[in-house]
Scaffold this motif. Structure first.
Motif, PDB file in Angstrom:
ATOM      1  N   PHE A 138      -4.816  -0.303  -4.607  1.00  0.00           N
ATOM      2  CA  PHE A 138      -5.365   0.331  -3.410  1.00  0.00           C
ATOM      3  C   PHE A 138      -6.760   0.792  -3.783  1.00  0.00           C
ATOM      4  N   CYS A 184     -11.271  -9.730  -0.302  1.00  0.00           N
ATOM      5  CA  CYS A 184     -11.035  -8.292  -0.171  1.00  0.00           C
ATOM      6  C   CYS A 184     -12.333  -7.511   0.003  1.00  0.00           C
ATOM      7  N   GLY A 237      -9.005  -4.531  -4.395  1.00  0.00           N
ATOM      8  CA  GLY A 237      -7.683  -4.821  -3.850  1.00  0.00           C
ATOM      9  C   GLY A 237      -7.216  -6.219  -4.196  1.00  0.00           C
ATOM     10  N   THR A 239     -10.701   1.819  -2.107  1.00  0.00           N
ATOM     11  CA  THR A 239     -11.426   2.088  -0.867  1.00  0.00           C
ATOM     12  C   THR A 239     -12.709   2.868  -1.124  1.00  0.00           C
ATOM     13  N   THR A 289      -4.866  -1.229   6.548  1.00  0.00           N
ATOM     14  CA  THR A 289      -4.878  -2.146   5.413  1.00  0.00           C
ATOM     15  C   THR A 289      -4.857  -3.575   5.922  1.00  0.00           C
ATOM     16  N   SER A 313      -0.631  -1.153   8.163  1.00  0.00           N
ATOM     17  CA  SER A 313      -1.024  -2.437   7.598  1.00  0.00           C
ATOM     18  C   SER A 313      -1.000  -3.558   8.629  1.00  0.00           C
ATOM     19  N   LYS A 351      -9.504   0.081   5.998  1.00  0.00           N
ATOM     20  CA  LYS A 351      -9.561   1.070   4.916  1.00  0.00           C
ATOM     21  C   LYS A 351      -9.540   0.371   3.560  1.00  0.00           C
ATOM     22  N   ASN A 352      -8.765  -0.691   3.481  1.00  0.00           N
ATOM     23  CA  ASN A 352      -8.685  -1.457   2.238  1.00  0.00           C
ATOM     24  C   ASN A 352      -8.178  -2.858   2.534  1.00  0.00           C
ATOM     25  N   THR A 359       0.830  -1.209   0.000  1.00  0.00           N
ATOM     26  CA  THR A 359       0.000   0.000   0.000  1.00  0.00           C
ATOM     27  C   THR A 359       0.864   1.258   0.000  1.00  0.00           C
ATOM     28  N   GLU A 412      -3.578  -6.757   4.580  1.00  0.00           N
ATOM     29  CA  GLU A 412      -2.750  -7.295   3.500  1.00  0.00           C
ATOM     30  C   GLU A 412      -2.750  -8.813   3.593  1.00  0.00           C
ATOM     31  N   CYS A 459     -13.446  -1.775  -1.696  1.00  0.00           N
ATOM     32  CA  CYS A 459     -12.212  -2.483  -1.331  1.00  0.00           C
ATOM     33  C   CYS A 459     -12.068  -3.826  -2.060  1.00  0.00           C
TER      34      CYS A 459
END
Length: 426
Positions: free
Chosen positions: A135, A215, A130, A137, A195, A160, A224-225, A7, A197, A127
């Motif tokens: 990225f 995701c 992703g 959102t 994030t 993250s 957020k994502n 990210t 991940e 999201c």
């Protein structure tokens, strides 16, 4: 230079300098996404300040998916605002009833969202994208208007959380189960403005459909994502979009986290030991393994397979394999909503639709509809539904006294046959 997460690297590339978590930045946006509910508010803000042009017209997309075809006069009038705007500005990427689909399934299908992109949408499940290594959102409608006018937006670079999956998926385990387990462990605000991940050896076993599901629900942990670094599966998917749709919107850009990147937390989940997960009302974090849920003898009134989480071709395949030669329970309504027209057509060509109809399912047009309690499957008082959707809050799909249980497509299909929440492995 210290190590960066994927990210941080995407934002660094867009800012043309190294950026790290907690920095406030302004960056170019590669794709701005609106829908029939949120875009009219963005259009109002756009026009209220006298804006007369879109900063990046080819990077702005409107997908009519929530109340389309219109369910009443109010939704018809709402839709007209976006239609008129699309016509006025000659939008290239405007999708209505003629080429419809749920936005977070349609845009990847069209090759409009790519690895390395910064993507925003006035919908919390933006999201989803992703999964392609972007990225992506959700933001508010006025944030969308700002991007429509300037082509940019402001962000606080998120910290993250590394979520590492190990092992080979156990029987009837899909991306939906992985994210429900993550949310169960973190809670609905455990990843707030961070994030998620997703990484680890297990990722290679996940199809793109599974990755989109994974995701898609990052927001349900407050994230957020959500993001997954691109691999051969991602690249093959993007290449296939190039062949089908006559070219991608741009060239994908691939970024990968450094080995010394900084994470606020690390979670490790062995998916070879995971059971299908069922999230009980009234939170997506209220997850239980299917073996426990099946013991509760929870009779259902409705089963729903669809939404931006699980309305993809693989979901219809999974359901048709379970329903083939069986019948939906006489006390259950099974609604199946393909996420896009193309998925619908492919499912028809492969025989899935015939199997589902013969089993007693109702196939609806592509729409968000039932997921948000809009239409095409609203629940009445005290009704119970098992669904592949992403939220099960109070009144999410209808009456406040109704209950929604979240699960993968196999669990939903098996439950539709049995008339109660059931284990598809049996």
């Amino acid at each position: 230079m210290k190590g960066q997460t994927i990210t941080e690297k995407i934002f660094s590339a867009h800012c043309e300098r190294a950026v790290y978590a907690d920095e406030i930045i302004e960056t170019d946006i590669d794709m701005v996404i609106g829908n029939d509910i949120t875009t009219p508010l963005s259009i109002k803000a756009f026009k209220s300040i006298g804006a007369t042009a879109l900063a990046k017209p080819d990077n702005f997309c409107i997908v009519m998916d929530h109340f389309i075809p219109a369910k009443d006069i109010a939704s018809a009038n709402q839709a007209r605002i976006s239609r008129d705007f699309a016509r006025e500005f000659g939008l290239k990427n405007y999708f209505d009833e003629r080429d419809m689909g749920i936005e977070h399934a349609l845009l990847p299908e069209k090759g409009l969202v790519l690895s390395g992109d910064v993507i925003i949408g006035a919908d919390s499940h933006t999201c989803t994208h992703g999964a392609l290594g972007a990225f992506s959102t959700g933001m508010g409608s006025t944030d969308l208007a700002y991007a429509m006018i300037t082509g940019k937006n402001w962000f606080k670079v998120p910290r993250s959380i590394k979520v590492e999956f190990i092992g080979k998926p156990a029987d009837k385990i899909y991306g939906k189960d992985l994210i429900l387990e993550v949310i169960r462990q973190l809670g609905v605000d455990g990843a707030l403005y961070q994030t998620l991940e997703f990484c680890g050896e297990s990722i290679r076993y996940l199809s793109m459909d599974d990755r989109f599901s994974l995701c898609n629900m990052a927001i349900e942990a407050g994230a957020k994502n959500g993001i997954i670094a691109a691999d051969d599966t991602t690249k093959e998917f993007l290449e296939s979009r190039k062949q089908v749709n006559g070219g991608l919107r741009a060239q994908p850009k691939y970024y990968y986290s450094d080995h010394d990147a900084s994470y606020s937390q690390t979670i490790c989940i062995d998916i070879s030991q995971l059971e299908p997960v069922v999230a009980y009302p009234f939170l997506p974090s209220n997850g239980k393994p299917i073996s426990e849920a099946a013991k509760d003898e929870l009779k259902i009134d409705q089963a729903f397979i669809g939404s931006c989480t699980n309305g993809r071709l693989s979901d219809l395949k999974i359901a048709s394999e379970i329903l083939k030669g069986n019948r939906v329970h006489t006390d259950v309504r099974l609604i199946v909503t393909p996420a896009t027209q193309k998925i619908y057509k492919q499912a028809q060509e492969l025989g899935y639709i015939d199997i589902l109809i013969e089993a007693g399912a109702l196939i609806s047009n592509p729409t968000c509809g039932a997921c948000l309690g809009g239409y095409m499957g609203i629940l009445g008082d005290n009704e119970r539904c098992i669904a592949t959707t992403n939220r099960n809050f109070v009144g999410r799909m209808g009456a406040k006294s109704s209950e929604v249980y979240l699960a993968n497509s196999a669990v939903v299909a098996k439950s539709a046959i049995e008339g109660k929440i059931s284990d598809p492995r049996i």
